[in-house]
Design an enzyme around this catalytic site. Sequence first.
Site, PDB file in Angstrom:
ATOM      1  N   ASP B  12       1.237 -14.196  10.039  1.00 50.73           N
ATOM      2  CA  ASP B  12      -0.158 -13.783  10.191  1.00 50.73           C
ATOM      3  C   ASP B  12      -0.796 -14.778  11.155  1.00 50.73           C
ATOM      4  O   ASP B  12      -0.813 -15.980  10.869  1.00 50.73           O
ATOM      5  CB  ASP B  12      -0.895 -13.843   8.846  1.00 50.73           C
ATOM      6  CG  ASP B  12      -0.474 -12.711   7.916  1.00 50.73           C
ATOM      7  OD1 ASP B  12       0.346 -11.874   8.330  1.00 50.73           O
ATOM      8  OD2 ASP B  12      -0.972 -12.673   6.780  1.00 50.73           O
ATOM      9  N   ASP B 131      -0.950   0.253   4.632  1.00 50.95           N
ATOM     10  CA  ASP B 131      -1.369  -0.579   3.496  1.00 50.95           C
ATOM     11  C   ASP B 131      -1.730   0.390   2.379  1.00 50.95           C
ATOM     12  O   ASP B 131      -2.639   1.201   2.532  1.00 50.95           O
ATOM     13  CB  ASP B 131      -2.606  -1.414   3.850  1.00 50.95           C
ATOM     14  CG  ASP B 131      -2.320  -2.432   4.952  1.00 50.95           C
ATOM     15  OD1 ASP B 131      -1.148  -2.816   5.115  1.00 50.95           O
ATOM     16  OD2 ASP B 131      -3.274  -2.841   5.639  1.00 50.95           O
TER      17      ASP B 131
END
Lengths: 212, 255
Positions: B12, B131
């Site tokens: 990330d 997601d």
Amino acid sequence: MTAQKIAIVDYNMGNLRSVYNALAFLSPKSDIQITHSPDVIEEADRIVIPGQGAARDCMEAMQAAGVKQRIAPWIASGKPIFGICMGMQLLFDHSSENEGVDCLGIYGGTVRRFETDSSGDRKVPQMGWNAVEQREHPLWHGIENNAHFYFAHSYYLTPSDDNISVGLTDYGRVFTSAIARDNVFACQFHPEKSADAGLQLIKNFLNWNPVS
Amino acid sequence: MALARRIIPCLDVDGGRVVKGVNFVGLRDAGDPVEIAARYNREGADEITFLDITASSDNRDTIVDVVERVAEQVFIPLTVGGGIRSLKDVNKMLRVGADKVSFNSAAVANPEVVREASDAVGSQCIVVAIDAKRSDSDNMAFEIFTHGGRRATGIDAVAWAEKMQAYGAGEILLTSMDRDGTKAGFNLPLTRAIAEAVDIPVIASGGVGNLQHLVDGVVDGKADAVLAASIFHFGEYTVGEAKAYMREQGIDVRL
């Protein structure tokens, strides 16, 4: 590694940056050109022929870039040549992609699509790491037999002369994943994305002095 | 013979640094992306995914620089996601050395962008990230969310994965949102539901806390690849240890 001139043949099919990066990483002093200029390519010590995309597009792009008719003479010149992915398939007679495309016909053989398999275990394209069983060739030096390389393709090569195969891979069927003849070595997988095994193969190419 | 199952460390990236949060919030600095990517490559990672979580668009170009620098030193497939909206964004990433680019929110807003990108660069370059979490609705088991998990869509996760395959996605990156950062393991029913619905590879993500979770993702979740971040970033396990464990459990991995 000694400094040398390396030409990456650019006919506007696919991203050549990774191939460039791998060569530059292994041989930082070399003069590496991404080019379709026959002058630059003919002056180079070694030639890399990459390629991504559909067979018809690649053949048309080779024609448009003015390299199509020149590959056979480059091979005949005896310089070390390395083909990657479509840069291997196009050296052969014919591909069944796009309802059939005549390729360069430098070697005998055809390219066909993988059959899908009903269990869903074998997806097409083959995308990922698979093992390559080696047959004797100096470019495998320092690479373990059955080492994994990174593949991304839907079509596979069947050469007319089995002796040209120097690498075999099993993806539902055993197919030729690397070929070699005289001053040419070419592979279906992407050595520039195959971690240490791939870098070792490219390094071996850079050190290779084929006897012709 | 099938392909080796892949282990994919995920970085990330925020403002050029690797960070890691819990349930999409609470970020913690984990280091320099180039150093971390090079370490994972040495340890035997099969691929690396960068997720650009930069909140402000001013910093958006930092990810381009990160990918470009990593691609000069790390020779395995690189995937980039986060903030990808158009074919132009895809081309920008491929040009600096990415091999695959992942759409998420933009695909929900405009599914045609997936078709357009896949037609232009080939489906092997296009990933759709989903997601999802368990839904309270009676109409569906799992719902997808966008905008870093903040926005509910009312879209069924399985139907969405099938649609994205039809639009040319070459791979699904599936994050179990309610597991992300919790170390409780993948949401296996979700993972299996998606993996059984599509023919393209599914990468399981979200919730890995130990090596058995990786095995569960492949064996019970039927994932083709497993993605993890924090277990690798903070040195709990190396990628090599993860692969050795998976091999012991009978999973084909590249060693």
